[in-house]
Write a protein that holds these residues in place. Structure first.
Motif, PDB file in Angstrom:
ATOM      1  N   LYS A   1      -7.791   0.024  -8.135  1.00  0.00           N
ATOM      2  CA  LYS A   1      -7.730  -0.414  -6.735  1.00  0.00           C
ATOM      3  C   LYS A   1      -6.267  -0.533  -6.307  1.00  0.00           C
ATOM      4  O   LYS A   1      -5.422  -0.998  -7.058  1.00  0.00           O
ATOM      5  CB  LYS A   1      -8.413  -1.761  -6.583  1.00  0.00           C
ATOM      6  CG  LYS A   1      -9.905  -1.684  -6.680  1.00  0.00           C
ATOM      7  CD  LYS A   1     -10.497  -1.288  -5.365  1.00  0.00           C
ATOM      8  CE  LYS A   1     -11.962  -1.116  -5.374  1.00  0.00           C
ATOM      9  NZ  LYS A   1     -12.718  -0.103  -5.809  1.00  0.00           N
ATOM     10  N   GLY A   2      -5.998  -0.090  -5.090  1.00  0.00           N
ATOM     11  CA  GLY A   2      -4.646  -0.204  -4.571  1.00  0.00           C
ATOM     12  C   GLY A   2      -3.736   0.936  -4.989  1.00  0.00           C
ATOM     13  O   GLY A   2      -2.576   0.971  -4.611  1.00  0.00           O
TER      14      GLY A   2
ATOM     15  N   GLU B   1      -2.564   2.663   0.127  1.00  0.00           N
ATOM     16  CA  GLU B   1      -3.304   1.443  -0.164  1.00  0.00           C
ATOM     17  C   GLU B   1      -2.343   0.326  -0.553  1.00  0.00           C
ATOM     18  O   GLU B   1      -1.405   0.549  -1.312  1.00  0.00           O
ATOM     19  CB  GLU B   1      -4.300   1.666  -1.308  1.00  0.00           C
ATOM     20  CG  GLU B   1      -5.584   2.300  -0.851  1.00  0.00           C
ATOM     21  CD  GLU B   1      -6.669   2.272  -1.921  1.00  0.00           C
ATOM     22  OE1 GLU B   1      -7.816   2.554  -1.579  1.00  0.00           O
ATOM     23  OE2 GLU B   1      -6.360   1.979  -3.100  1.00  0.00           O
ATOM     24  N   ALA B   2      -2.624  -0.870  -0.021  1.00  0.00           N
ATOM     25  CA  ALA B   2      -1.848  -2.044  -0.409  1.00  0.00           C
ATOM     26  C   ALA B   2      -2.366  -2.546  -1.747  1.00  0.00           C
ATOM     27  O   ALA B   2      -3.517  -2.295  -2.088  1.00  0.00           O
ATOM     28  CB  ALA B   2      -1.998  -3.117   0.654  1.00  0.00           C
ATOM     29  N   PRO B   3      -1.559  -3.267  -2.496  1.00  0.00           N
ATOM     30  CA  PRO B   3      -2.050  -3.814  -3.764  1.00  0.00           C
ATOM     31  C   PRO B   3      -3.227  -4.751  -3.512  1.00  0.00           C
ATOM     32  O   PRO B   3      -3.279  -5.391  -2.452  1.00  0.00           O
ATOM     33  CB  PRO B   3      -0.858  -4.592  -4.326  1.00  0.00           C
ATOM     34  CG  PRO B   3       0.272  -4.391  -3.406  1.00  0.00           C
ATOM     35  CD  PRO B   3      -0.169  -3.606  -2.221  1.00  0.00           C
ATOM     36  N   PRO B   4      -4.169  -4.845  -4.446  1.00  0.00           N
ATOM     37  CA  PRO B   4      -5.377  -5.631  -4.213  1.00  0.00           C
ATOM     38  C   PRO B   4      -5.057  -7.099  -3.925  1.00  0.00           C
ATOM     39  O   PRO B   4      -4.131  -7.662  -4.484  1.00  0.00           O
ATOM     40  CB  PRO B   4      -6.150  -5.503  -5.514  1.00  0.00           C
ATOM     41  CG  PRO B   4      -5.554  -4.376  -6.244  1.00  0.00           C
ATOM     42  CD  PRO B   4      -4.158  -4.222  -5.769  1.00  0.00           C
ATOM     43  N   VAL B   5      -5.873  -7.676  -3.040  1.00  0.00           N
ATOM     44  CA  VAL B   5      -5.756  -9.101  -2.709  1.00  0.00           C
ATOM     45  C   VAL B   5      -6.170  -9.915  -3.924  1.00  0.00           C
ATOM     46  O   VAL B   5      -7.135  -9.571  -4.604  1.00  0.00           O
ATOM     47  CB  VAL B   5      -6.717  -9.419  -1.533  1.00  0.00           C
ATOM     48  CG1 VAL B   5      -6.772 -10.915  -1.291  1.00  0.00           C
ATOM     49  CG2 VAL B   5      -6.299  -8.662  -0.301  1.00  0.00           C
TER      50      VAL B   5
ATOM     51  N   ALA C   1      -9.727   8.266  -1.724  1.00  0.00           N
ATOM     52  CA  ALA C   1     -10.846   7.322  -1.632  1.00  0.00           C
ATOM     53  C   ALA C   1     -10.485   5.974  -2.240  1.00  0.00           C
ATOM     54  O   ALA C   1      -9.596   5.876  -3.082  1.00  0.00           O
ATOM     55  CB  ALA C   1     -12.060   7.907  -2.356  1.00  0.00           C
ATOM     56  N   GLY C   2     -11.213   4.947  -1.814  1.00  0.00           N
ATOM     57  CA  GLY C   2     -10.969   3.606  -2.329  1.00  0.00           C
ATOM     58  C   GLY C   2     -11.633   3.344  -3.671  1.00  0.00           C
ATOM     59  O   GLY C   2     -11.256   2.417  -4.379  1.00  0.00           O
ATOM     60  N   ALA C   3     -12.625   4.177  -4.010  1.00  0.00           N
ATOM     61  CA  ALA C   3     -13.358   3.955  -5.257  1.00  0.00           C
ATOM     62  C   ALA C   3     -12.430   4.181  -6.448  1.00  0.00           C
ATOM     63  O   ALA C   3     -11.599   5.085  -6.425  1.00  0.00           O
ATOM     64  CB  ALA C   3     -14.554   4.891  -5.334  1.00  0.00           C
TER      65      ALA C   3
END
Ligand code: SF4
Ligand code: SF4
Ligand code: SF4
Ligand code: SF4
Ligand code: FES
Lengths: 171, 942
Positions: free
Chosen positions: A154-155, A160-164, A145-147
């Protein structure tokens, strides 16, 4: 007349068949693992509660015998504050297991739940929670999950890519 | 009307409207994301694709966006076209590429428009297994939660927040597939409408942070149609309950009132219902010196019965925050001439004046929707952003009416939002704001004017005179004010639907009258002018319609008449001067209070009876428009909540909390053996309407308790309500019977009529395939228009157009600053000034702390800077407002000793020299809470 004789003949033949009835409870039956018996709540491979208190099992339950309340720990990990199944109502249909997105709730081959007092059929989370992953090893919802939860930002979930960085000027 | 052909079948449609809206209105399930009935179309999401054909022969057609295409007569389109369908499914798939795997822990789940549309498109399996883009979240304050990963870049949030609501601190940052919707840095969202993001955002990016602390899915909430109790506008709401705890408030669409949006006070104030300060059991003491003791309902009533039997004289004090029925029941209990309104003399005069003007004048009082249609507005004296927040949002729409003509001239349809805004640029229609200090609406104002109430009234009267020379002339007017008055008059005259807004916010009757003069002058000049007054509380007008004297007159009556004082849902210390309230309470032998929260007044009572809040009772409220609206009980209150509110199911004991009118009935029965035939709310409402003929329309505010659809009641629980056989099982294995509801046509059950009920009985918006709030489309004949069957509420006050009303002639003298003294003006706060919402932790966190405000120049003249402690010495209480001449407090100065307060200094730009601001109603104001402002005082640095 002919029919009666035929019936008696069939009954007679059955005397030589293998016996299916067993001497329960002295002898225990062999229950397949996918049998729909006593419901448990499992843990993820990290040993944490799998249930994320999404209420889907409760909604799927045709006799409405699951009640729970969601809460969160200080890092935002959601889990049930209480989780109650009233087994005196449960029809062991297995819909809750099908609805569960985290593999938390599972039906087990245990059917020996007889009680003299109906009240004892009300199971709270403490009674439902087991120590292992049950039938489904491996799956860990919070790793997908993204949470964010404690220990996973996050990320850091699978794929998942590292957070923007919204303050970056790069295109 | 045009005829459009959808999949080769003709349908009627509104000519020139966008096709998406028409298809939805016709009942088609066409997916969409970025379009919103209140925000218009921008064509950002490409989800509403359909095929458009040139003519009957054209078999190929082209894909167009339904929301960006006008419905023209004879147009041929297809929704079911395989190519269009595939296009829509692909769009959904693309939007889902980066979407997290979150639904089980997402608060939007179960009422998520993205879930609904994904299912509607048949996009069932994710084919993408690559890396997903992620974002960090921001802390946006106590009300709104942010989870940016879930965004589908539809731009609805910024379009609502910036374009519609005028907020500035939320924006779309970054570019390409990294667009980020948030603030430049963490921090509380500034707009007082931020809570609407929760409903506007079609995904779980913005969710309700207060709900998160006791999270419950939509299908598990017990809900009923309700009305907001936190200001006088009466926005329609849907509160939801589970396990005896109120969990959240959602907007309940009412096309005439709040439309699609609520303010944050209304959305988040609900937590007072769960507050620690709730009264949940009767309290009793037989001797004033002892502390109040818990008592059973029977003992309390028996005690009251003994008190009342015999020759006891009883005085009743009602409340503008209690329903008509509750007030009327008290009035019946004590008798008409011993019923008082529970507001100060000053407020009661203001209210009487407002009511009188609305009833006798030619000007109509507009609904909030009609405010949005006004094309020139004068705000006289009211800081609407803080006293009636939703009205401020309506004004932000009204300033678009004149610039819209530019778009019309360019043939741009009004739903084409982006093009319309581009055509309008920064144009705003005429909006004049004359207030005591700067307001949040100043950014869209054409001109602003600042001054104390007397100056505001003079400006208003000058405008009236400029419009109609028969209206009284204002002497000694400065040239600039005169010029401003003429300019405003000119703009109001030039408008088609001019509107004047005023209210009780500055506590001055001259302002109220001046607003009436302006409107009447416009009416006399043949304009269809409207007049909107802001009143402070949810039932201010309703209480006034019942009649009854003020607190001061109650005190006079107490002095010679009463043994027993019965106070209904009212903290008198917030209403009047503390010394006066002390005297009032001391004069009573017994004090009985019926309220749902503890406060300074209930601490002095001998009997406290636990009343039901808006969520636990039914009743009728009259809003500032004069619209009578029924609110319905959401849940049956439990007497005691065991453990904390988060989880434990309540103990299975019926509580003692009951509706105020039921307490009155029980007291009547106990005290007088009066077997009143009041068995349900309808009986009280009927008695009320019979006693006061003017209130007769309240009978039609909602269907009666006997109303049935197909012989069935209307369920408060969804058909997927879960846990019915387990939620009480820890207490009692035998499932309790569902509570009965003798008062309404609704049932505390999931059983009952499953179709659409009449509009005033809608408990939730849901339709098959539409779990989100967008299901509302299915409850309207024309999407975005009124609810099918008409918008709820009955207007009590009808204007008589063409009627001539005599102008008010009272002209206050201009404001003269006094050396060494300051005129203290009331400053209202959306968060903090209202008594109930402040008990909600989220609102309390945003509330201001008590302060004293000066404009920066005055402060520096005194050698003060923001944050300094100042000492305030109040001149004794007088009625500054009754008329200009009484402004001098010296006459009474000897009677009440001057009080001294210590406050922290704040700057408030816009305050005129010689005036200072005091916040209204904040907690911790002590005896200042009941001081009637404006008032004179002296300031000293500490
Ligand atoms: S469906 Fe699974 S995760 Fe969801 S509440 Fe039930 S057990 Fe927990
Ligand atoms: S926004 Fe909707 S689709 Fe996305 S995680 Fe939340 S509930 Fe699921
Ligand atoms: S945050 Fe919500 S409303 Fe804003 S663009 Fe994303 S999905 Fe749309
Ligand atoms: S504007 Fe007033 S009535 Fe409307 S939601 Fe806000 S507080 Fe409630
Ligand atoms: S709804 Fe038409 S493009 Fe978004």
């Amino acid at each position: 007349m002919w029919n009666s004789l035929k019936t008696m003949w069939i009954v007679f033949l059955h005397m030589f068949r293998r016996r299916v009835t067993i001497q329960y409870p002295d002898e225990k039956p062999n229950i397949p693992p996918r049998w729909r018996g006593r419901i448990i709540l499992s843990r993820d491979p990290d040993g944490e509660e799998r249930c994320v208190a999404c209420y889907l099992c409760a909604a799927a339950c045709p006799v409405d015998c699951i009640a729970l309340q969601a809460t969160e720990d200080e890092h935002g990990r959601r889990y049930p504050e209480f989780f109650r199944i009233n087994f005196s109502r449960c029809i062991f249909c297995g819909y809750c297991e099908e609805a569960c997105p985290t593999d938390a709730i599972q039906l087990t081959p245990d059917f020996e739940m007889g009680e003299y007092n109906r009240k004892n059929l009300v199971y709270e989370k403490e009674d439902l929670l087991i120590d292992g992953t049950g039938k489904y090893p491996g799956y860990n919802f919070y790793r997908v999950a993204g949470a964010t939860i404690g220990g996973k930002n996050k990320g850091e979930a699978e794929n998942e890519a590292p957070p923007v960085d919204p303050h970056s000027l790069l295109p | 009307m045009a005829t459009i052909h959808i999949d080769n079948r003709p349908y009627p449609a509104k000519d020139g409207e966008n096709l998406l809206q028409e298809c939805l209105s016709l009942g088609f399930n066409l997916p969409y994301f970025c379009w919103h009935p209140a925000l218009g179309s921008v064509g950002a999401c490409r989800q509403c694709a359909i095929k458009q054909f040139k003519n009957e022969e054209d078999k190929r057609g082209k894909i167009v966006m339904a929301c960006m295409t006008a419905a023209k007569d004879g147009i041929r389109i297809s929704i079911d076209d395989p190519e269009a369908k595939e296009f829509r499914t692909s769009v959904a798939e693309w939007l889902m590429v980066n979407h997290p795997h979150d639904c089980p822990v997402c608060d939007e789940g179960g009422e998520c428009h993205l879930q609904d549309m994904t299912v509607m498109n048949g996009h069932v399996y994710r084919r993408y297994h690559g890396r997903k883009r992620t974002f960090h979240n921001q802390d946006l304050g106590p009300l709104v939660n942010h989870e940016m990963n879930r965004c589908i870049q539809c731009y609805r949030c910024t379009r609502f927040y910036r374009d519609y609501a005028g907020g500035r601190d939320l924006d779309a940052l970054m570019l390409r597939n990294q667009v980020y919707f948030g603030r430049h840095q963490d921090g509380v969202l500034e707009s007082e409408f931020s809570g609407n993001l929760v409903e506007v955002c079609p995904t779980g990016v913005f969710t309700d942070k207060t709900l998160k602390r006791h999270y419950t899915r939509k299908w598990d909430l017990q809900t009923a149609p309700s009305v907001c109790v936190h200001c006088g506008l009466g926005c329609n709401t849907i509160p939801g309950e589970r396990y005896g705890v109120l969990r959240r408030i959602r907007n309940r669409f009412n096309g005439a009132v709040n439309g699609y949006f609520l303010c944050d006070r209304g959305r988040y104030g609900y937590e007072f219902v769960n507050s620690e300060r709730r009264t949940r059991q009767p309290l009793l003491r037989k001797n004033r010196t002892e502390p109040l003791q818990l008592a059973s309902k029977r003992d309390a009533l028996q005690h009251l019965g003994e008190m009342l039997s015999g020759r006891a004289r009883v005085i009743g004090i009602g409340s503008p925050r209690a329903s008509l029925e509750a007030n009327f029941a008290l009035r019946t209990l004590v008798g008409r001439d011993r019923f008082y309104l529970g507001i100060s003399e000053r407020d009661s005069r203001l209210l009487a004046s407002v009511l009188d003007i609305l009833k006798k004048g030619p000007a109509r009082t507009p609904s909030l929707h009609e405010v949005e249609l006004a094309d020139a507005v004068l705000v006289l004296g009211e800081d609407v952003a803080n006293t009636a927040p939703r009205l401020g949002l309506a004004l932000r729409q009204s300033v678009r009416r004149q610039p819209e003509k530019i778009a019309k001239k360019m043939d741009i349809p009004l739903w084409d939002d982006h093009a319309v805004r581009a055509a309008m640029q920064e144009e705003h229609g005429p909006l004049f704001i004359a207030t005591m200090a700067n307001t949040r609406l100043d950014d869209i104002a054409t001109r602003t004017f600042r001054g104390p109430p007397a100056e505001l009234a003079r400006l208003g009267l000058a405008i009236a005179h400029a419009l109609d020379p028969i209206a009284p002339q204002v002497p000694d007017l400065s040239d600039t004010t005169q010029a401003l008055a003429s300019a405003i008059a000119e703009k109001l005259m030039a408008a088609e639907r001019p509107l004047v807004i005023s209210g009780m916010g500055c506590g001055d009757n001259a302002v109220v009258e001046a607003a009436a003069n302006v409107t009447w002058a416009l009416c006399n000049m043949g304009r269809a002018a409207e007049l909107c007054y802001v009143v402070p509380e949810c039932n201010s007008l309703g209480a006034m319609l019942l009649g009854g004297g003020s607190l001061e007159t109650a005190l006079e009556a107490m002095n010679d008449a009463a043994d027993i004082l019965i106070i209904l849902e009212n903290d008198l210390y917030r209403r009047g001067d503390a010394a006066m309230v002390d005297r009032l309470l001391a004069a009573a032998r017994h004090i009985v209070i019926i309220d749902h929260i503890e406060h300074a007044t209930s601490a002095k009572a001998d009997v406290v009876l636990p009343a039901a809040t808006f969520a636990e009772a039914d009743g009728t409220l009259v809003n500032n428009e004069g619209r009578a609206q029924r609110f319905f009980q959401v849940f049956v209150p439990k007497g005691e909540i065991e453990g904390d509110i988060k989880g434990d199911t309540p103990r299975d004991i019926p509580g003692d909390i009951q509706e105020s009118w039921r307490w009155m009935r029980d007291i009547m029965v106990a005290g007088r053996g009066d077997e009143r035939q009041w068995s349900s709310l309808d009986d009280v409402t009927a008695a009320c309407a019979a006693a006061i003929p003017f209130l007769e329309p309240i009978l039609r505010a909602a269907p009666p308790a006997a109303f049935r659809m197909d012989g069935q009641k209307i369920p408060r629980e969804s058909h997927r309500y879960s846990g019915r056989t387990a939620m009480h099982a820890n207490v009692n294995i035998h499932e309790p019977e569902q509570p009965h509801d003798p008062d309404t046509a609704l049932a505390f059950s999931m059983e009952g009529y499953l179709g659409h009920p009449p509009p005033s009985l809608i408990s939730r918006f849901w339709a098959p395939g539409w779990n989100s709030i967008q299901a509302l489309n299915k409850f309207q004949d024309e999407v975005g228009g009124q609810l099918s069957g008409g918008d709820p509420g009955e207007r009590l006050i009808q204007a008589t157009p063409g009627k001539k009303a005599a102008y008010f002639e009272n002209i206050p003298p201009g404001f003269e600053p006094r050396p060494g003294e300051w005129l203290l003006l009331p400053l209202h706060h959306i968060f903090g000034s209202e008594e109930l919402s402040i008990l909600a932790p989220g609102i309390a966190e945003l509330s201001a702390q008590p302060y004293l405000a000066l404009n920066p120049e005055d402060a520096s003249n005194l050698g003060l800077t923001a944050g300094d402690e100042v000492q305030l010495r109040l001149r004794a209480q007088t009625d500054v407002t009754a008329d200009g001449s009484a402004a001098d407090g010296s006459a009474n100065a000897a009677t009440t000793p001057a009080e001294i307060f210590r406050l922290t200094l704040r700057f408030k730009p816009g305050l005129l020299h010689g005036t200072a601001g005091l916040p209204v109603g904040l907690t911790g104001m002590g005896n200042l809470a009941g001081v009637a402002l404006p008032a004179w005082g002296e300031l000293k640095k500490v």
